[in-house]
Design a protein around this motif. Structure first.
Motif, mmCIF file in Angstrom:
data_model
loop_
_atom_site.group_PDB
_atom_site.id
_atom_site.type_symbol
_atom_site.label_atom_id
_atom_site.label_comp_id
_atom_site.label_asym_id
_atom_site.label_seq_id
_atom_site.Cartn_x
_atom_site.Cartn_y
_atom_site.Cartn_z
ATOM 1 N N LEU A 150 -8.792 -15.519 -29.094
ATOM 2 C CA LEU A 150 -8.306 -14.237 -29.613
ATOM 3 C C LEU A 150 -8.896 -13.947 -30.988
ATOM 4 O O LEU A 150 -9.260 -12.816 -31.300
ATOM 5 N N GLY B 118 -17.773 -2.974 -35.727
ATOM 6 C CA GLY B 118 -16.767 -2.039 -36.245
ATOM 7 C C GLY B 118 -15.910 -1.388 -35.175
ATOM 8 O O GLY B 118 -15.310 -0.351 -35.419
ATOM 9 N N ILE C 69 -3.471 -12.705 -35.604
ATOM 10 C CA ILE C 69 -3.674 -12.504 -34.162
ATOM 11 C C ILE C 69 -2.343 -12.283 -33.445
ATOM 12 O O ILE C 69 -2.274 -11.605 -32.443
ATOM 13 N N GLY D 222 -15.223 -12.971 -44.483
ATOM 14 C CA GLY D 222 -15.221 -14.051 -43.501
ATOM 15 C C GLY D 222 -14.055 -15.009 -43.620
ATOM 16 O O GLY D 222 -14.125 -16.131 -43.132
ATOM 17 N N GLU D 223 -12.960 -14.593 -44.256
ATOM 18 C CA GLU D 223 -11.760 -15.448 -44.322
ATOM 19 C C GLU D 223 -11.022 -15.346 -42.989
ATOM 20 O O GLU D 223 -9.894 -14.843 -42.901
ATOM 21 N N ASN E 277 -6.729 -7.446 -41.348
ATOM 22 C CA ASN E 277 -7.817 -8.167 -40.671
ATOM 23 C C ASN E 277 -9.184 -7.683 -41.129
ATOM 24 O O ASN E 277 -10.101 -8.481 -41.342
ATOM 25 N N TYR F 209 -9.850 -9.275 -44.519
ATOM 26 C CA TYR F 209 -10.196 -10.696 -44.445
ATOM 27 C C TYR F 209 -11.606 -10.897 -43.894
ATOM 28 O O TYR F 209 -12.296 -11.823 -44.290
ATOM 29 N N LEU F 210 -12.043 -10.025 -42.997
ATOM 30 C CA LEU F 210 -13.362 -10.235 -42.407
ATOM 31 C C LEU F 210 -14.481 -9.571 -43.219
ATOM 32 O O LEU F 210 -15.468 -10.204 -43.537
ATOM 33 N N PHE F 211 -14.303 -8.298 -43.605
ATOM 34 C CA PHE F 211 -15.394 -7.573 -44.276
ATOM 35 C C PHE F 211 -15.267 -7.559 -45.798
ATOM 36 O O PHE F 211 -16.239 -7.267 -46.476
ATOM 37 N N THR G 179 -25.560 -5.593 -30.979
ATOM 38 C CA THR G 179 -25.772 -4.651 -29.875
ATOM 39 C C THR G 179 -25.315 -3.238 -30.254
ATOM 40 O O THR G 179 -25.065 -2.401 -29.385
ATOM 41 N N VAL H 21 -12.369 -12.847 -30.357
ATOM 42 C CA VAL H 21 -12.380 -11.465 -29.850
ATOM 43 C C VAL H 21 -12.424 -10.500 -31.036
ATOM 44 O O VAL H 21 -13.250 -9.574 -31.085
ATOM 45 N N ASN H 22 -11.571 -10.735 -32.025
ATOM 46 C CA ASN H 22 -11.554 -9.847 -33.196
ATOM 47 C C ASN H 22 -12.857 -9.917 -33.975
ATOM 48 O O ASN H 22 -13.380 -8.899 -34.437
ATOM 49 N N ILE H 23 -13.385 -11.119 -34.128
ATOM 50 C CA ILE H 23 -14.653 -11.281 -34.846
ATOM 51 C C ILE H 23 -15.763 -10.509 -34.123
ATOM 52 O O ILE H 23 -16.591 -9.852 -34.751
ATOM 53 N N TYR I 26 -15.413 -7.846 -32.089
ATOM 54 C CA TYR I 26 -15.224 -6.403 -32.232
ATOM 55 C C TYR I 26 -15.628 -5.926 -33.627
ATOM 56 O O TYR I 26 -16.124 -4.820 -33.787
ATOM 57 N N LEU I 27 -15.427 -6.751 -34.657
ATOM 58 C CA LEU I 27 -15.747 -6.297 -36.002
ATOM 59 C C LEU I 27 -17.207 -6.566 -36.380
ATOM 60 O O LEU I 27 -17.898 -5.666 -36.847
ATOM 61 N N PHE I 28 -17.692 -7.787 -36.151
ATOM 62 C CA PHE I 28 -19.045 -8.129 -36.611
ATOM 63 C C PHE I 28 -20.124 -8.007 -35.534
ATOM 64 O O PHE I 28 -21.296 -7.967 -35.861
ATOM 65 N N ASN I 29 -19.733 -8.054 -34.251
ATOM 66 C CA ASN I 29 -20.713 -7.974 -33.171
ATOM 67 C C ASN I 29 -21.874 -8.957 -33.389
ATOM 68 O O ASN I 29 -23.035 -8.582 -33.426
ATOM 69 N N PRO I 30 -21.548 -10.261 -33.553
ATOM 70 C CA PRO I 30 -22.603 -11.235 -33.859
ATOM 71 C C PRO I 30 -23.396 -11.662 -32.628
ATOM 72 O O PRO I 30 -22.959 -11.467 -31.493
ATOM 73 N N ASP I 31 -24.575 -12.242 -32.876
ATOM 74 C CA ASP I 31 -25.357 -12.853 -31.804
ATOM 75 C C ASP I 31 -24.759 -14.199 -31.399
ATOM 76 O O ASP I 31 -24.725 -14.546 -30.230
ATOM 77 N N PRO J 272 -21.179 -6.208 -26.408
ATOM 78 C CA PRO J 272 -21.004 -7.246 -27.440
ATOM 79 C C PRO J 272 -20.565 -8.598 -26.872
ATOM 80 O O PRO J 272 -21.012 -9.643 -27.364
ATOM 81 N N MET K 42 -6.781 -13.968 -40.602
ATOM 82 C CA MET K 42 -6.665 -12.769 -39.781
ATOM 83 C C MET K 42 -5.433 -12.952 -38.893
ATOM 84 O O MET K 42 -5.141 -14.039 -38.408
#
Lengths: 313, 313
Positions: B242, A159, B166, B159-160, A246, A249-251, A155, B245-247, B249-254, B285, B164
């Protein structure tokens, strides 16, 4: 035919307009007042008039333009879904209106995304395919370049690093949640942590006599050796470090670029930030990632101008 | 010419080998003992022998194969950099060795990445371009599909999600850090939180009489109405929420897909997980993202088999 990039960075008070060459050299620069109270139609008219004048002076026309705004952007619709600084412009078809006024395609993008594009395309010369930029100011925004492309997610909200939770249940953030990165490393958080430390350690710091406790004041005091001010920046660096842990670990990025006003205080917080990263046991991603501080000012406008040259619209 | 996908999922004890059609239908399935003590060369010989036999039975040969392993993988080198469950195979050129034995290209990939590919390509039928899969077991792994492509980051470590932070400074994780998602929602964390709650509320739960407190025991007790067991899963759902939530905010996945053994307990934790997501103020998101539980078993092997059909090597 020499192409011109055109970027417009709309802030809550000022809007910067930048025309650049393909290499990112500034050809023309203008500033107009945003004046959100006059409404979006007036804003569009005034911006378009300045751009037409600017292009007459330049003797060249940009094929397209990119409008960068602070807020949650619907990229495909060219609409601001949520913009605390310019809430009067929310849900107005900014992209379409500016496109009609300028008679060319206009893309609307989040300003942190454009700062990331500036870092990727200009500062780092496209040498690193995976770059995350953090824009540190009142809020903490983020932009993400993956495999050499701007990544915006499902959407357009990818980031949004400022609202990632690092201390769940911790300090209250402007978004209503507790423990967001922004609540530990945004401008307001720097001031709040200074007040807390001054209260806990009375008489230690000359800062306690000041009325104003803006990040600039605290940075000057830290540079002058004030122990409480130094402690504030140490804590900001640790919180930023946890946010970056974080992000890594994610990107798993090649480079993380710190931009925005607060990043100027990097000499005061980089040491504690790096100490946090060194503690991580996953060596490959943490060995790879470089932390850089943006040298370029006006990252949003410059990134937008360069981005307008990117893709056929 | 009908193409065959070939996936090998190496676990600490068993290795599964799957031959599939392009639509993901299982054509042949074999299991061999991993036997890490016999060393990687023996492993490669035995796996290659089983694959040759399998392909003779099938009357067809796969053009390439994908080997999925739990651990930090150097994808370009086909090497396991870090693999707690099969540490004897670390730094061995697994990809090259298997490629020579099978006389065809072999890609080595993290097993959570292959679970994500399975979710994207098979379960969700490629309808959603941005998918993050969480594999919930002893560890919590993650795989990321962005804009319809597997995203692995600068060093193959993207994607580890399990590490991350929390709750920074919180519970100790196996990786040495404090407050990782895995330390709140991995298998060991489920057991630990049950012990803590049983100690805090003695006499309330029949679980306190049990010696074994595996997640399965706690899930059965929760289904039978045990109040402490239900509280454990509620807490696991909140922690997972939680992390998600972080995933977001960072990746904005479907879509976010929960896979792995612990995901079978989803009916016990999904409600508290969703409650966490509903509290977020960024509507775009969080309104978009769907939380799904993987229906497919053997996600790693199936994802690897389908992935082997993907790209020209």
């Amino acid at each position: 035919m020499i192409r011109v990039g055109l970027g417009i960075d709309m802030g809550g008070t000022q809007t910067k307009i930048l025309a650049v060459s393909e290499s990112g050299r500034t050809l023309r620069r203008e500033v107009v007042s945003t004046s959100p109270r006059k409404g979006p139609a007036s804003f569009i008219r005034r911006v378009a008039a300045v751009i037409r004048r600017l292009e007459r002076g330049l003797g060249r026309t940009a094929e397209s333009a990119t409008l960068a705004v602070a807020g949650d952007v619907d990229v495909s619709g060219g609409i601001l879904r949520r913009a605390p600084n310019v809430s009067a412009f929310e849900r107005y078809p900014l992209g379409d209106a500016l496109s009609r006024a300028l008679k060319r395609p206009v893309t609307v993008q989040n300003d942190a995304n454009m700062a990331a594009w500036c870092a990727y395309a200009r500062e780092l010369g496209r040498r690193f395919p995976n770059v995350v930029a953090l824009t540190m100011g009142t809020g903490i925004g983020g932009g993400v370049i993956l495999d050499g492309k701007l990544f915006t997610g499902a959407t357009g909200s990818a980031g949004e690093v400022g609202h990632m939770r690092i201390y769940s249940g911790g300090a209250l953030c402007g978004c209503g949640a507790r423990g967001c990165l922004e609540a530990y490393a945004g401008k307001g958080a720097v001031t709040r942590q200074a007040r807390e430390l001054l209260e806990a350690r009375p008489g230690v710091s000359a800062l306690s006599r000041r009325k104003s406790l803006e990040p600039d004041d605290i940075a000057r005091a830290a540079l002058a050796g004030d122990p409480v001010a130094r402690e504030v920046w140490r804590k900001v660096g640790e919180s930023l470090g946890l946010g970056i842990v974080n992000i890594v670990y994610l990107f798993n990025p090649d480079v993380i670029v710190l931009a925005g006003g607060l990043s100027q205080a990097a000499p005061l917080f980089l040491k504690s930030l790096r100490r946090i990263l060194r503690c991580e046991s996953f060596r490959a991603p943490f060995g790879r990632v470089k932390i850089r501080v943006a040298q370029q000012t006006e990252q949003g406008a410059l990134g937008a101008a360069l981005y307008s040259l990117e893709s056929p619209h």
